[in-house]
Motif scaffolding. Structure first.
Motif, short mmCIF file in Angstrom:
data_model
loop_
_atom_site.label_atom_id
_atom_site.label_comp_id
_atom_site.label_asym_id
_atom_site.label_seq_id
_atom_site.Cartn_x
_atom_site.Cartn_y
_atom_site.Cartn_z
N MET A 60 0.19 -1.43 -6.44
CA MET A 60 -0.34 -2.63 -7.07
C MET A 60 0.03 -3.88 -6.28
O MET A 60 -0.78 -4.79 -6.09
CB MET A 60 0.18 -2.72 -8.52
N THR A 82 -7.93 -2.96 -11.95
CA THR A 82 -6.90 -3.37 -12.91
C THR A 82 -6.55 -4.84 -12.72
O THR A 82 -6.53 -5.62 -13.66
CB THR A 82 -5.63 -2.53 -12.73
N ALA A 83 -6.29 -5.22 -11.46
CA ALA A 83 -5.88 -6.60 -11.20
C ALA A 83 -6.99 -7.57 -11.58
O ALA A 83 -6.74 -8.56 -12.27
CB ALA A 83 -5.52 -6.77 -9.73
N GLY A 111 -0.52 1.83 -15.81
CA GLY A 111 -1.03 1.08 -14.67
C GLY A 111 -2.33 0.36 -14.97
O GLY A 111 -3.09 0.01 -14.08
N LYS A 112 -2.60 0.12 -16.27
CA LYS A 112 -3.84 -0.57 -16.63
C LYS A 112 -3.65 -2.06 -16.83
O LYS A 112 -4.62 -2.79 -17.04
CB LYS A 112 -4.39 0.03 -17.94
N SER A 113 -2.38 -2.49 -16.86
CA SER A 113 -2.12 -3.90 -17.07
C SER A 113 -1.05 -4.37 -16.10
O SER A 113 -0.17 -3.60 -15.74
CB SER A 113 -1.63 -4.15 -18.49
N LEU A 114 -1.14 -5.61 -15.70
CA LEU A 114 -0.12 -6.18 -14.83
C LEU A 114 1.03 -6.67 -15.67
O LEU A 114 0.84 -7.13 -16.79
CB LEU A 114 -0.69 -7.37 -14.05
N LEU A 115 2.21 -6.60 -15.07
CA LEU A 115 3.39 -7.08 -15.79
C LEU A 115 3.87 -8.34 -15.11
O LEU A 115 4.21 -8.31 -13.95
CB LEU A 115 4.46 -6.00 -15.75
N LEU A 174 -2.54 -6.59 -4.69
CA LEU A 174 -2.48 -8.03 -4.97
C LEU A 174 -2.34 -8.83 -3.69
O LEU A 174 -2.94 -9.91 -3.56
CB LEU A 174 -1.30 -8.34 -5.90
N TYR A 234 4.99 -10.81 -5.58
CA TYR A 234 6.40 -10.54 -5.32
C TYR A 234 7.01 -9.69 -6.43
O TYR A 234 7.72 -8.72 -6.18
CB TYR A 234 7.15 -11.88 -5.20
N ARG A 235 6.70 -10.06 -7.66
CA ARG A 235 7.31 -9.32 -8.78
C ARG A 235 6.85 -7.87 -8.81
O ARG A 235 7.64 -6.96 -9.05
CB ARG A 235 7.00 -10.01 -10.11
N GLN A 236 5.56 -7.64 -8.55
CA GLN A 236 5.07 -6.26 -8.59
C GLN A 236 5.72 -5.44 -7.47
O GLN A 236 6.11 -4.30 -7.69
CB GLN A 236 3.54 -6.20 -8.39
N GLN A 291 6.30 -1.54 -7.43
CA GLN A 291 4.95 -0.97 -7.53
C GLN A 291 4.23 -1.28 -6.22
O GLN A 291 3.48 -2.24 -6.13
CB GLN A 291 4.20 -1.58 -8.71
N ARG A 312 5.73 7.98 -16.68
CA ARG A 312 4.69 7.07 -17.16
C ARG A 312 4.02 7.56 -18.44
O ARG A 312 3.34 6.79 -19.12
CB ARG A 312 3.61 6.91 -16.08
#
Lengths: 425, 314
Positions: free
Chosen positions: B280, B79-80, A421-425, B284, B269-271, B277, A206
């Motif tokens: 995360m 973050t979310a 890990g500060k932003s969602l993808l 979510l 689902y994607r995370q 992850q 990371r």
């Protein structure tokens, strides 16, 4: 209960011999079946299991099995970009002994394997898979189109020259720019062609260094913008994939195209000669090929490297047999067979020599493939490759919105945030 | 059971804590023992995964880097909740929910009326209305994807104001419309089934009486039928809204979340599944669970107010 019994039973062959499961991507399956049979021994049988067709789905399915420590995943075909991720998670049995030494030496250009292919299977100075076939992209084009535009194809050409040549003659330039992995292949090749990288120091996970916001990143963005704004852009640019631009090479009207695409293109057109929608013999003779275009004039291009590597699952009950089978499956003979039957190019020099001698491909094309893999550039090797690729796709798509002034900078910031890990993808 | 125990706890000591007889105590124990297996099973299959998700959501944990697992407290939630992507997908999800449920309610009510009033070929009509509900969502998604496709679909040809080469899945607005159409087609029958049950409960006598009093058809509908169906409508809307908030299959099949058609379930689902992850992804899913609770709470509140008003009116 019946299902449970069936799965337990299927772990053993009819004769009670253990069965090694070999998960394959659905390309050249007939050849895989053949080698599954040929490489089965008195001790074990090899059974071919099909994976989904998209690379993302293949990865998800294998990873789910391996994360659950599945002991029935013995052998698997891996897209090169997944090797680092899987190896880092401890899902792959390391390759050892003389074969590992040979692959490691090949990375430095000093062994049996093509350097670009050998590089894809090494992670943290260890070898985690055996290259089976090595794929690469070259520039396919209509000789008549290049000639009409006055472009000398015997010399390395740049992207700018190709785009200008195509648009001056009413031709087009075919690329892969849908929001998917192959778009990252293109972006990565453009950036590496300018001497840069998307990320470096990837073994830090990371904490890898994000380099996309650089002169090289801006050069790459400039080319994408040039193509998107040019008359040479194909109408479906933003959803283009490996298949969409194939038809533009020999259109009903117009001079055809320049197209960067994988090695399968030659056999694909050859098989279509005379068929509806396919080229005529004369048109096929007009098909030319050259090294992947350069990003910067005078600097050698870095053709993309793809292909398939064979890995052995870390949780298999038959590690030694699986490794033995992996060697058999990736033997020189198997590689030559895959090349001649399925157009999937080998990963060793010896197999390349045999393919060149077979006469089934033009000699100069085979040499072009070999040099391209040997001098090609891999995509970043990282345990977090899926994130890197996803973040790049998120900011560089659509190609029509790419701007050298902002895209590299935005994507660098976003990629950094995603990795931290500060932003969602 | 209360009728049996009532004499034992008898009237004279009502102010004190009621005395429980041995028999009642034994019965309670028996009852507890009888439900225990079900409760334990419930805890294993629902409570454990939920607690596990809450636990995992406090870690920075990727399946592909199992050794780098770190406890980070509520940082995944921060973050979310501060990420624009989360709010954008939440907005899209609410849009899916509100529009599909509203349209389904209207069409579903019409279908319920048809099913209720139809006098000939009753079985055939009722069955054919229910057919889409019997089809798997993924199949419905593929069917509508082909229908909307500009290459081999028929929708572009049927709609006069749309060009033949219009790609429905090329931009957010039209992509969302296509997904909603599939969702509405598939689940309206469910809505109409629930409403039909409500419709059957409205007494014919009341409608007759209203007719005799000279009420028009609209008046009978709005003053008699609908107020008497409120409970059924509430159940139908609640069930469908909670379902619609978790929309996933149609998006997965039709756009795979491209062009910002992603819902909050799809983001989760994607995370979890695509990027592994787990931390995360779990955070979510906890947020998704909380928002579903919130939606349920809001709908119950909303309709309870209405029901109370209805009672005062009558």
């Amino acid at each position: 209960m019946a299902v449970l019994a069936a799965t337990t039973l299927s772990a053993c062959g009819d004769s009670g011999k253990p069965v090694l499961n070999w998960y394959v991507n659905p390309d050249g399956v007939a050849t895989f079946e053949k080698y599954a049979k040929a490489c089965s021994t008195g001790d074990y049988d090899i059974s071919v299991q099909l994976l989904p067709s998209s690379a993302t789905d293949q990865r998800t399915q294998l990873a789910r099995r391996l994360a659950a420590k599945d002991s029935s995943t013995d052998l698997m075909n891996l897209d090169p970009v997944f090797v680092a991720e899987f190896a880092n998670a401890g899902w792959l049995e390391p390759v050892e002994g003389d074969l590992a030494d040979s692959i490691s030496a090949s990375v430095e250009g000093d062994g049996d394997y093509l350097s670009g292919a050998a590089d894809t299977v090494t992670w943290n100075d260890k070898v985690y898979a055996i290259p089976l076939w090595a794929n690469t992209q070259v520039l396919w084009y209509r000789k008549s189109l290049a000639q009409a535009a006055g472009l000398d194809m015997t010399q390395p050409v740049t992207w700018k020259q190709v785009i200008d040549a195509a648009s001056s003659q009413g031709g087009t330039v075919g690329v892969q720019a849908n929001k998917y992995e192959a778009y990252v292949v293109w972006i990565n090749a453009l950036i590496q062609g300018a001497g840069g990288d998307i990320v470096s120091d990837t073994e830090a996970g990371r904490d890898a260094k994000v380099d996309v916001d650089s002169e090289a990143g801006r050069d790459a963005a400039t080319i994408i913008q040039q193509l998107a704004d040019s008359k040479a852009a194909q109408p479906d640019l933003s959803v283009s994939n490996e298949g969409t631009s194939l038809g533009q090479m020999f259109p009903a009207s117009g001079p055809g195209e320049f197209m960067v695409n994988w090695t399968f293109v030659y056999k694909n057109y050859e098989g279509l000669i005379g068929q509806a929608g396919g080229p005529t013999k004369e048109q096929f003779a007009d098909l030319g090929w050259a090294r992947y275009p350069a990003t910067v004039e005078g600097e050698a291009s870095k053709p993309p490297v793809g292909g398939i590597d064979i890995g052995v699952g870390a949780y298999t009950k038959h590690g030694d047999w699986a490794m033995e089978a992996a060697r058999c499956i990736t033997s020189e003979k198997a590689q030559v067979d895959l090349a001649l039957n399925d157009g999937l190019m080998p990963s060793t020099n010896a197999a390349y020599d045999q393919v060149a001698a077979s006469g089934k491909f033009p000699k100069d094309l085979i040499e072009l493939f070999r040099t391209s893999v040997d001098e090609g550039g891999p995509r970043p090797k990282s345990a977090f490759y899926a994130m890197i690729s996803g973040a790049i796709q998120a900011k560089w798509h659509s190609p029509t919105s790419v701007d050298p002034g902002s895209t590299p900078e935005d994507s660098a910031k976003y990629l950094k945030d995603v990795l931290e890990g500060k932003s969602l993808l | 059971m209360t009728t049996v125990t009532a004499p034992a706890t008898g009237g004279h000591r009502r102010a004190d804590k009621p005395e429980v007889s041995d028999r009642a105590r034994a019965e309670t124990r028996l009852g507890q023992r009888l439900v225990a297996p079900a409760v334990i099973l419930m805890l294993i299959v629902t409570a454990f995964p939920m607690l596990r998700a809450i636990y995992l959501s406090t870690f920075d944990y990727a399946l592909t880097a199992p050794d780098d697992r770190n406890f980070i407290g509520v940082r995944n939630y921060v973050t979310a909740l501060t990420d624009p992507l989360f709010w954008q997908t939440t907005g899209v999800t609410v849009l899916y929910m509100v529009i599909t449920v509203a349209i389904e309610l209207v069409i579903g009510f019409i279908f319920a009326m048809v099913m209720h009033r139809v006098i000939f070929a009753r079985g055939v009509i009722r069955t054919s209305i229910l057919v889409p509900y019997g089809i798997i969502t993924v199949v419905s998604g593929f069917a509508w994807q082909f229908a909307f496709s500009y290459q081999n679909g028929f929708i572009n040809g049927w709609l006069p104001f749309v060009g033949d080469d219009f790609n429905w899945f090329g931009q957010t607005g039209s992509g969302i419309v296509a997904i909603m159409v599939s969702e509405i087609w598939k689940t309206t029958p469910f809505m109409s089934l629930l409403l039909l049950a409500g419709l059957a409960q409205v007494s014919e006598d009341m409608i007759e009486a209203a007719k005799v009093d000279g009420a028009t058809w609209t008046q009978r509908l709005t003053k008699v039928i609908l107020p008497n169906m409120r409970a059924a409508i509430m159940v139908a809307v609640l069930f469908r809204a909670l379902d619609a908030y978790r929309i996933f299959d149609n998006i997965f099949v039709m756009t795979a979340g491209a062009v910002k058609t992603e819902s909050i379930s799809f983001l989760t689902y994607r995370q979890t599944i695509e990027q592994f992850q787990l931390g995360m992804g779990s955070a979510l899913s906890v947020l998704l669970f909380l928002s579903v609770l919130l939606v349920a709470f809001l709908i119950v509140k909303l309709f309870r107010v209405d029901l109370a008003q209805a009672r005062q009116e009558s």
